[in-house]
Design a protein around this motif. Sequence first.
Motif, PDB file in Angstrom:
ATOM      1  N   UNK A 698       0.743  -1.240  -0.230  1.00  0.00           N
ATOM      2  CA  UNK A 698      -0.107  -0.044  -0.357  1.00  0.00           C
ATOM      3  C   UNK A 698       1.059   1.101  -0.022  1.00  0.00           C
ATOM      4  N   UNK A 699       0.316   2.320  -0.520  1.00  0.00           N
ATOM      5  CA  UNK A 699       1.375   3.535  -1.192  1.00  0.00           C
ATOM      6  C   UNK A 699       0.507   4.356  -0.087  1.00  0.00           C
ATOM      7  N   UNK A 700       1.245   4.616   0.685  1.00  0.00           N
ATOM      8  CA  UNK A 700       0.678   5.819   1.436  1.00  0.00           C
ATOM      9  C   UNK A 700       0.564   7.482   1.194  1.00  0.00           C
ATOM     10  N   UNK A 701       1.048   7.790   0.131  1.00  0.00           N
ATOM     11  CA  UNK A 701       0.790   8.794  -0.756  1.00  0.00           C
ATOM     12  C   UNK A 701      -0.055   8.510  -2.093  1.00  0.00           C
ATOM     13  N   UNK A 702      -1.450   8.480  -2.015  1.00  0.00           N
ATOM     14  CA  UNK A 702      -1.885   9.062  -1.780  1.00  0.00           C
ATOM     15  C   UNK A 702      -2.297   8.531  -0.466  1.00  0.00           C
ATOM     16  N   UNK A 703      -3.013   9.015   0.491  1.00  0.00           N
ATOM     17  CA  UNK A 703      -3.191   8.185   2.261  1.00  0.00           C
ATOM     18  C   UNK A 703      -4.666   7.371   1.508  1.00  0.00           C
ATOM     19  N   UNK A 704      -4.013   6.193   2.465  1.00  0.00           N
ATOM     20  CA  UNK A 704      -5.052   5.419   1.872  1.00  0.00           C
ATOM     21  C   UNK A 704      -6.500   5.519   2.497  1.00  0.00           C
ATOM     22  N   UNK A 705      -7.848   5.609   2.271  1.00  0.00           N
ATOM     23  CA  UNK A 705      -9.633   5.837   2.731  1.00  0.00           C
ATOM     24  C   UNK A 705     -10.645   5.393   3.473  1.00  0.00           C
ATOM     25  N   UNK A 706     -10.938   5.470   4.401  1.00  0.00           N
ATOM     26  CA  UNK A 706     -11.578   4.358   4.972  1.00  0.00           C
ATOM     27  C   UNK A 706     -12.931   4.832   5.520  1.00  0.00           C
ATOM     28  N   UNK A 707     -14.092   4.944   4.839  1.00  0.00           N
ATOM     29  CA  UNK A 707     -15.306   5.505   4.704  1.00  0.00           C
ATOM     30  C   UNK A 707     -16.407   4.154   5.582  1.00  0.00           C
ATOM     31  N   UNK A 708     -17.147   5.336   5.864  1.00  0.00           N
ATOM     32  CA  UNK A 708     -18.416   4.799   6.280  1.00  0.00           C
ATOM     33  C   UNK A 708     -19.760   5.205   5.479  1.00  0.00           C
ATOM     34  N   UNK A 709     -19.627   4.403   4.721  1.00  0.00           N
ATOM     35  CA  UNK A 709     -20.937   4.294   3.215  1.00  0.00           C
ATOM     36  C   UNK A 709     -22.328   4.345   3.574  1.00  0.00           C
ATOM     37  N   UNK A 710     -22.427   3.595   4.542  1.00  0.00           N
ATOM     38  CA  UNK A 710     -24.314   3.730   4.752  1.00  0.00           C
ATOM     39  C   UNK A 710     -24.471   2.803   5.970  1.00  0.00           C
ATOM     40  N   UNK A 711     -26.069   2.655   6.601  1.00  0.00           N
ATOM     41  CA  UNK A 711     -26.641   1.941   7.080  1.00  0.00           C
ATOM     42  C   UNK A 711     -27.232   1.038   6.439  1.00  0.00           C
ATOM     43  N   UNK A 712     -26.788  -0.352   6.944  1.00  0.00           N
ATOM     44  CA  UNK A 712     -27.643  -1.421   5.554  1.00  0.00           C
ATOM     45  C   UNK A 712     -27.983  -1.945   6.828  1.00  0.00           C
ATOM     46  N   UNK A 713     -29.154  -3.063   5.340  1.00  0.00           N
ATOM     47  CA  UNK A 713     -30.497  -3.793   6.188  1.00  0.00           C
ATOM     48  C   UNK A 713     -29.675  -4.899   7.589  1.00  0.00           C
ATOM     49  N   UNK A 714     -28.370  -5.421   8.027  1.00  0.00           N
ATOM     50  CA  UNK A 714     -28.013  -6.009   7.953  1.00  0.00           C
ATOM     51  C   UNK A 714     -26.738  -5.586   9.150  1.00  0.00           C
ATOM     52  N   UNK A 715     -26.177  -4.282   8.675  1.00  0.00           N
ATOM     53  CA  UNK A 715     -24.976  -4.252   8.880  1.00  0.00           C
ATOM     54  C   UNK A 715     -23.915  -2.390   8.883  1.00  0.00           C
ATOM     55  N   UNK A 716     -23.317  -1.859   9.800  1.00  0.00           N
ATOM     56  CA  UNK A 716     -23.017  -0.333   8.978  1.00  0.00           C
ATOM     57  C   UNK A 716     -21.566  -1.206   8.236  1.00  0.00           C
ATOM     58  N   UNK A 717     -22.075  -0.521   7.059  1.00  0.00           N
ATOM     59  CA  UNK A 717     -21.375  -0.983   5.710  1.00  0.00           C
ATOM     60  C   UNK A 717     -19.725   0.404   5.359  1.00  0.00           C
ATOM     61  N   UNK A 718     -18.323  -0.057   5.867  1.00  0.00           N
ATOM     62  CA  UNK A 718     -17.556   0.224   5.602  1.00  0.00           C
ATOM     63  C   UNK A 718     -16.559  -0.122   4.426  1.00  0.00           C
ATOM     64  N   UNK A 719     -15.839   0.745   3.743  1.00  0.00           N
ATOM     65  CA  UNK A 719     -15.116   0.975   2.027  1.00  0.00           C
ATOM     66  C   UNK A 719     -13.533   1.045   2.501  1.00  0.00           C
ATOM     67  N   UNK A 720     -12.830   0.179   2.447  1.00  0.00           N
ATOM     68  CA  UNK A 720     -11.948   0.691   2.042  1.00  0.00           C
ATOM     69  C   UNK A 720     -10.994   0.635   1.046  1.00  0.00           C
TER      70      UNK A 720
END
Length: 812
Positions: A698-720
């Motif tokens: 993994x390259x640190x430039x650009x910085x890796x992104x961790x985002x909370x994308x939404x509230x699913x039916x059964x889970x909290x959805x994160x995207x790397x």
Amino acid sequence: MSVAFRWLVAACVALTILAGAALRAQTTTLDYDSWNALANRAEQVIERAQASSEAFGALRSDVAGWRDTFLQAESTNAARIQTLQSQIAALGPAPAEGESEAADIAERRASLAAELERLQVPVRRAQEAYTQADGLIGEIDQIVRNRQAQQYLELGPSPLNPALWGGALHEFNAAMASLWAETRVNFASDVKQREARNSLPIIALLLALAALLVIRGPVWVRRLVEWLRQRTARGTGVWGFLASLAGIILPGAGLIALTVALGATGFVGMNGQRILELLPVWGITLLTVRWLAEQTFHHSEDVATLPLRPAQRREGRYYANILAVLLVLRSAHEKLGEVFGLAPTTQVILEFPVLVLCALMLSRLGQILSRMTPDRVGEEAMQDESHFRLMLARVLGRIVIAIALIGPVMSAIGYDAVGKALVYPAIQTLAILAAVLVLQRFINDLYELITGKSAQGADSLLPVLAGLVLSLCALPLLALVWGARITDLTELWTRFREGFVFGETRISPGDFLSFVLVFAIGYALTRLVQGGLRSTILPKTKIDPGGQTAIVSGLGYVGIFVAALVAITAAGLDLSSLAIVAGALSVGIGFGLQNIVSNFVSGIILLIERPISEGDWIEVGGTQGIVKSISVRSTRIETFDRTDLIVPNSDFVSGRVVNFTKGNVIGRVVVNVGVAYGTDTRRVEDILRSIVRQHDMVLLNPEPGITLEGFGESSLDFVIRAVIRDVGRKVIVASEFRHEIARRFAEEGIEIPFAQRDVWLRNPEVLRPEDQAPKARTPEPETQRPDEDTMPAWRDGDDGGEAVTADGDGGR
């Protein structure tokens, strides 16, 4: 050594100059008076059409000699004429009617035109004489062919007519009695006996040598072949083939010695001597046919040229040996008729039994060939044979059977010439084809001896080409066997040497060979330069591999085009007269080959612009893969399933193409992660960021992104989302992310939810058999039953006892 080589070159140059001078002297001093006399005589003979075929043959030979001379004379002053034409063309086009040009140019043009006209006079005279000679030859050939056809269609006596048998037998007995009478007279002569006693030592020596070679020679050859096969591990087929030829040479030498010995006695008369001279020929014919039969139907499968079972090979040898004897009897009968002048009727009657027996043996051989199917031949014999050869053998067998039936019938009716023209050429055809197969096998064995590899196992082109050359060499022999004359073959060769005229250009085999030779040299030089650039020069530059491939490919196209132009020029082909034809054909060819041309042009664009290169990871038409090669028409892509995908180049130019590695191999990885409701989202984000940052790809430039994308039916959805160094390892990096996420979440007590479904049944007793149904019980109070008004809105059911489902999270 170098001095000798220089002397040899000088001698060759001198001979070439002398030959050229002689040719020029011949072509410039042609005696047209002699030719006119010969042409007039030939026209008179053709007009009367009463000369014999032999006389026509001699006349044709004389005319053909003059025709060759005229063909050579057509090239008189060729270089000078070409120079004058170039000079006239350099002056520009002649002025149109009513226009004028400079006086000096007009004078120069007239002078060059007059000189050109003077030099073209002998050429045109030779062309006119060549046309006349060629026409006379065609008329002579037509007369001879008509006579030959008339002989075949002439109805003669039937050999089945008993009324003719007595006269034929009487004439044959008279001939044999005459032969015996002259031998007996010579034997009773004191002079002949005294000469025989004086030559007795030589006669005895020759007879002993003949008996030794004829009787013991085949035994020695057989032992030699067996010894070679046992002692030689490599080249057994070659040594066995060469040794088997001694089976013809040794007995043949013995028959020659026997002939000389019998002639030395002086007891043989004049007619007997004429017959005795053919004894070695008959013996060698018999030995050759038996040798071919032995090689074709050999008891060993490694030697036999036809894939047959042992019983079939033994049967084939038997019939072939009988045919050899019958052919010798036929030749002896023909010689006997020639020596004693037997009547045609007697010759037909005496030869008919031989013809019938030959047809019978021929039909048996045809049946063996027609039964050569894969199931009858056997799998063990089919390992090196193709089904195509078996198919040809079956077709040939059926043709041979038909000929064996038609030939004797035609002879019995009275068309003896037709019967003999069918049966005996068919036998000779089988012998020629057998010789071709034997020689092809010998070439394969020779290839194995030289290279150490089997011709079939190595898939080499050389044995195949050798077989093709043998087949082409057999064609003239087959033509002669089936009635063609030598003059017909020489006429074909003459036509081949002349070439053909296309427009104003004559293309001869010499021009074609010059074109092939020059083009081959240019092609070899192009490949040599390409190899040097690819392996030596371009790797030391900073050009990327795709650019290097483009340069090498472009150089190849240019080199081949230049080689073709140089070859056309070197061959002296004037293609200007083909411009109109080429323009007309280009329209139709353009419509028919527009897709090919489009792909070709697209391939050139790909090599120049290089939107894709070899080794790129691309997606085209919904399919992803690695570019393996870019050719002039298509591009080969290797998918991740290890299958090859051939894509036309036009799809890359006109369609949408995704190149994942264009310019660099950096790419992005996207991984979806879900956690259970109630989990600390900031804590999850920190854990995921820690996992991603610790991976070495993994390259640190650009910085890796961790985002909370939404509230699913059964889970909290994160995207790397992370950029890695090599997008080719995208799948592997994503898998490693997931493994590490599962391990860290288990350590931190973070739950990864999964879908869960609860099933509610109303009236479950209806699903049980009656004998197992539970006893009725008191209904529960209304307060203990689920209230229909409190059930979820997505409840589904009716009085029939349908299932009611409810979804929920696991672990809650």
